[in-house]
Write a protein that holds these residues in place. Structure first.
Motif, mmCIF file in Angstrom:
data_model
loop_
_atom_site.group_PDB
_atom_site.id
_atom_site.type_symbol
_atom_site.label_atom_id
_atom_site.label_comp_id
_atom_site.label_asym_id
_atom_site.label_seq_id
_atom_site.Cartn_x
_atom_site.Cartn_y
_atom_site.Cartn_z
ATOM 1 N N ASP A 34 26.160 32.863 38.025
ATOM 2 C CA ASP A 34 26.087 32.774 36.632
ATOM 3 C C ASP A 34 26.314 31.279 36.207
ATOM 4 O OD1 ASP A 34 27.011 33.114 33.854
ATOM 5 O OD2 ASP A 34 26.400 35.066 34.005
ATOM 6 N N GLY A 80 18.884 40.771 33.744
ATOM 7 C CA GLY A 80 19.698 39.867 32.759
ATOM 8 C C GLY A 80 19.602 38.361 32.858
ATOM 9 N N TYR A 81 19.012 37.933 33.775
ATOM 10 C CA TYR A 81 18.905 36.464 33.807
ATOM 11 C C TYR A 81 17.679 35.957 33.881
ATOM 12 C CZ TYR A 81 23.848 37.039 35.032
ATOM 13 O OH TYR A 81 25.249 37.321 35.122
ATOM 14 N N ALA A 101 21.852 33.542 31.556
ATOM 15 C CA ALA A 101 21.862 34.916 31.290
ATOM 16 C C ALA A 101 20.905 35.027 30.104
ATOM 17 C CB ALA A 101 23.109 35.342 30.846
ATOM 18 N N LYS A 128 24.209 46.486 30.721
ATOM 19 C CA LYS A 128 23.966 45.269 29.976
ATOM 20 C C LYS A 128 23.372 45.532 28.474
ATOM 21 C CE LYS A 128 23.001 41.995 33.823
ATOM 22 N NZ LYS A 128 24.094 41.012 33.491
#
Length: 751
Positions: A34, A80-81, A101, A128
């Motif tokens: 991340d 989610g990225y 993200a 998420k």
């Protein structure tokens, strides 16, 4: 001479060809993290252009992949990225990529991300997109899992999954950061799982699987398991205040201790706290209090080793109105939110210490070690039958225990290739030791007067286990995985009401697992899971039964699929079957053993996730189960409170302006309340909604539970009871009313 030259030319060409093949089949290794937190991203997907080959990162964000011939680009994505593309030439040793993200986009999800866990894409999207508003919402992250609260908010929830009334945890294995939540041989019931020590805002990931198909999971893993993982790193510090109806207040604080520079060096530490109070919506105040404190350190202590250490403490107290009989509400004796015995309630606490290390070894292997300790206390006062057994003092009971829990988990994991086939191996050991002092069941009055001791003694229970798991890619389409688990139990009980008589028992069980995955296309993934699991029985039961039925087995199978027919639609569906050798547990409410014999359940689960636009997300889960007792006559073989049809779903709106809104429903159909289906536990439909406005520094929220103010029964039991003015007992539905219309506002500040 000519022949020698030809041979030399042939061998030269062969060597050149071999070198070319080896170059084309070059193995690449790397890590996906991340970009903000520098933490690993699990299940990130690597796919190559002009090739069907794909690979997912492991729990540490690492991957090993053989680069297919004829491809020049690789795409790395995660739910989610942002997706990033790289030239294959960039995949050098120890390649590291940081993904930023972004809002969840279903079009970025690949069915390949379901490898070894068909529920992974759905769980990652849900966590998420769906905010967890309270501790009860935590377990509702699992599709098809329903909960019910029936003792003032502080008691562990009643759980329903796959045709099971799991009570408080008899057939579901629940862990938090690898530490067991279930309490074996608990004063209130086997497998009691209280998750109120978990602060919802700290949840990073929910990993769940259904069925007994996973060798690293042991006791109570029949219907499935749920593993919660808390955050290793805070993206920012935060203070949150909530205020709601019925004099409800809650405050949360989460504070980063080391700052951004430490994150860049893979070091993090934070503390968090939560306090909640609610008077409650019952006629008699609940006065529910809960306090949580949590601290965690996560960092690299050497080039090869990462340390994660956490400590927490939790305490809670409450009053309860308990379960009330239908007849008392119908004749006006009490209101829908009234009580027969307003002196119910309890208090509980849990203090945890948890240390884990992960050491990277050579040859794509790593070693995990974990030690944990919990000190747990529990006291509960209940009255289910009122004046059935004691016409003068009433039937109030007290359940109490003081427990120390010690444990160790260790595993060796190796990912790599066997020839050209992907191979993953894991071996591990688990040790758990529970020691309780003065586990008590007593007949009391007004919480203070002891009338009659029923059970009192000390329990010790040791569980030693070893397991092996293997997964091999048979081809680019077929993957075979399986495992074997061995569990050994030693149990002891000292009966303090029988001259400190000591009794012991023990048992062993072997649990094989075999699973097959088939990638039919880029848009369809099929799986067939099978395996044996078990649940242990209460120590007080097995020592009295001379060690019989210590570890009743469960046998199950799932035939399922993950489908992505369009880029914005994801479907998970499964047909399943589960057989239990014995539903045989200690009933803490009465201090008796209730064997209910062999059982058989079968059904189907369907989960659908659909995102028609970038800002709108729809989800729905539908679950059907048909359960029967095997050894009973037809018509008298229903499984009481076993859910038949359940469904949950909702719609989520997320705008670029920071406005997010949702509306969700949950539906449970009518179900049998007794063995001959002559008494019905009525179903319900309840809807919740909420809206938030988020900016970089703050968030304002408004949440409504039970939007339509439905009058519903959250928990129901067919119970025989007698009221103070009755000459004979009556057997009928006793229930706890569900939450009425409940409005709550929140304000969060980030810094």
């Amino acid at each position: 001479m000519l022949i020698m030259r030809r041979n030399l030319l042939f061998f030269t060409l062969l060597l050149c060809f071999s070198a070319s093949v080896q170059a084309q089949e070059r193995t690449a290794k790397g890590r996906v993290i991340d970009a903000s937190t520098q933490q690993p991203i699990e299940a990130a997907n690597l796919r190559f252009r002009s090739s069907t080959q794909q690979v997912n990162t492991d729990v540490h964000g690492r991957f090993t992949v053989k680069i297919p011939a004829g491809t020049d680009s690789v795409y790395i994505s995660a739910i989610g990225y942002t997706t990033q593309a790289f030239a294959v030439a960039q995949l050098q040793a120890d390649f590291k990529v940081a993904l930023a993200a972004v809002s969840v986009q279903l079009k970025e999800v690949s069915v390949a991300q379901a490898a070894n866990n068909p529920f992974k894409p759905i769980s990652q999207m849900d966590i998420k997109l769906r905010a967890v508003n309270n501790s009860q919402e935590v377990l509702r992250m699992v599709p098809g899992l329903f909960i019910g609260q029936h003792a003032g908010g502080g008691k562990a929830e009643q759980i329903f999954l796959r045709g099971f009334d799991i009570d408080h945890g008899t057939d579901i294995n629940i862990t938090a950061d690898g530490m067991p939540v279930n309490m074996v041989s608990h004063a209130h019931g086997q497998g009691y799982a209280d998750l109120h020590f978990l602060i919802p805002e700290l949840i990073q990931q929910v990993d769940f699987k259904k069925g007994p198909y996973y060798a690293d999971k042991g006791n109570l893993n029949t219907a499935g398991f749920v593993d919660f993982k808390t955050k290793d790193v805070l993206t920012n510090s935060m203070v949150k205040l909530e205020a709601g109806a019925f004099n409800t207040w809650r405050g949360v604080g989460m504070f980063d201790l080391l700052g951004e520079k430490a994150k860049a060096n893979e070091q993090s530490a934070f503390i968090a706290s939560e306090y909640m109070y609610s008077k409650g919506y019952f006629d008699h105040p609940q006065d529910f209090n809960r306090l949580n404190l949590f601290g965690k350190y996560h960092g690299r202590i050497s080039p090869q080793t990462t340390l994660t250490a956490s400590a927490s403490t939790f305490t809670s107290s409450w009053d309860a109105s308990g379960q009330i009989p239908d007849r008392a509400v119908k004749d006006g004796s009490i209101s829908w939110f009234g009580a027969i015995d307003p002196n119910e309630g309890g208090k509980t606490s849990r203090t945890n210490a948890n240390v884990q290390t992960v050491t990277t070894l050579n040859h794509d292997a790593y070693l995990k070690n974990q030690v944990f300790y919990s000190h747990y206390k529990f006291t509960l006062f209940s009255n289910f039958t009122f004046f059935l057994n004691d016409e003068v003092n009433g039937d109030q009971i007290k359940q109490h225990e003081d427990r120390n829990l010690f444990g160790y988990n260790g595993s060796y994991v190796k990912n790599g290739y066997w020839g050209n086939k992907k191979l993953s191996s894991e071996v591990g050991i688990n040790v758990r030791y529970d020691k309780t002092n003065n586990s008590e069941l007593s007949h009391t009055k007004d919480r203070s007067t002891l009338i009659d001791p029923i059970k009192l003694g000390d329990i010790n229970e040791l569980n030693l286990a070893a397991y092996w798991m293997e997964s091999i890619e048979l081809s680019q389409r077929f993957t075979l995985s399986g495992g074997l688990r061995f569990d050994h139990f030693e149990m002891g009980y000292k009966d303090k009401l029988e001259n400190n008589t000591k009794s012991t028992a023990g048992g062993n069980t072997v649990s094989p697992k075999l699973n097959l995955q088939y990638k039919a296309s880029e848009f369809a993934y099929l799986y067939l899971n099978s395996g044996k699991g078990f649940h242990s029985n209460d120590t007080r039961v097995v020592v009295k039964q001379d060690g019989r039925q210590v570890l009743p087995a469960g046998y199950g199978s799932d035939l399922g699929t993950i489908l992505k027919p369009t880029k914005n639609l994801l479907i998970n569906a499964a047909l399943w079957y589960l057989w239990l050798d014995q539903e045989f547990v200690y009933v803490g409410d009465e201090g008796v053993v209730e064997p209910s014999g062999k059982s058989r359940r079968m059904g189907f689960d369907v989960s659908v996730r659909y995102q028609p636009t970038n800002w709108l997300y729809l989800d729905a889960d539908a679950n059907y189960a048909h359960g029967r007792a095997v050894e009973e006559a037809k018509g008298e073989n229903y499984l009481p409170l076993s859910p038949r049809f359940t469904s949950t779903g909702g719609i989520t709106y997320r705008s670029k302006m920071g406005i997010n809104a949702f509306m969700r429903y949950r539906y449970m159909g009518d179900r049998p309340a007794n063995e001959d289906n002559s008494v019905i536990a009525k179903g319900y439909f309840v809807a919740d909604a909420g809206v938030t406005y988020s900016k970089r520094k703050f968030e304002i929220g408004l949440n409504v539970q039970n939007v339509f103010d439905t009058k519903w029964k959250e928990t129901q039991f067919d119970t025989e009871s007698r009221l103070a003015n009755e000459v004979a007992p009556v057997s009928e539905i006793h229930f706890t009313p569900g939450t009425p219309f409940f409005l709550k506002a929140s304000l969060s500040y980030f810094f």
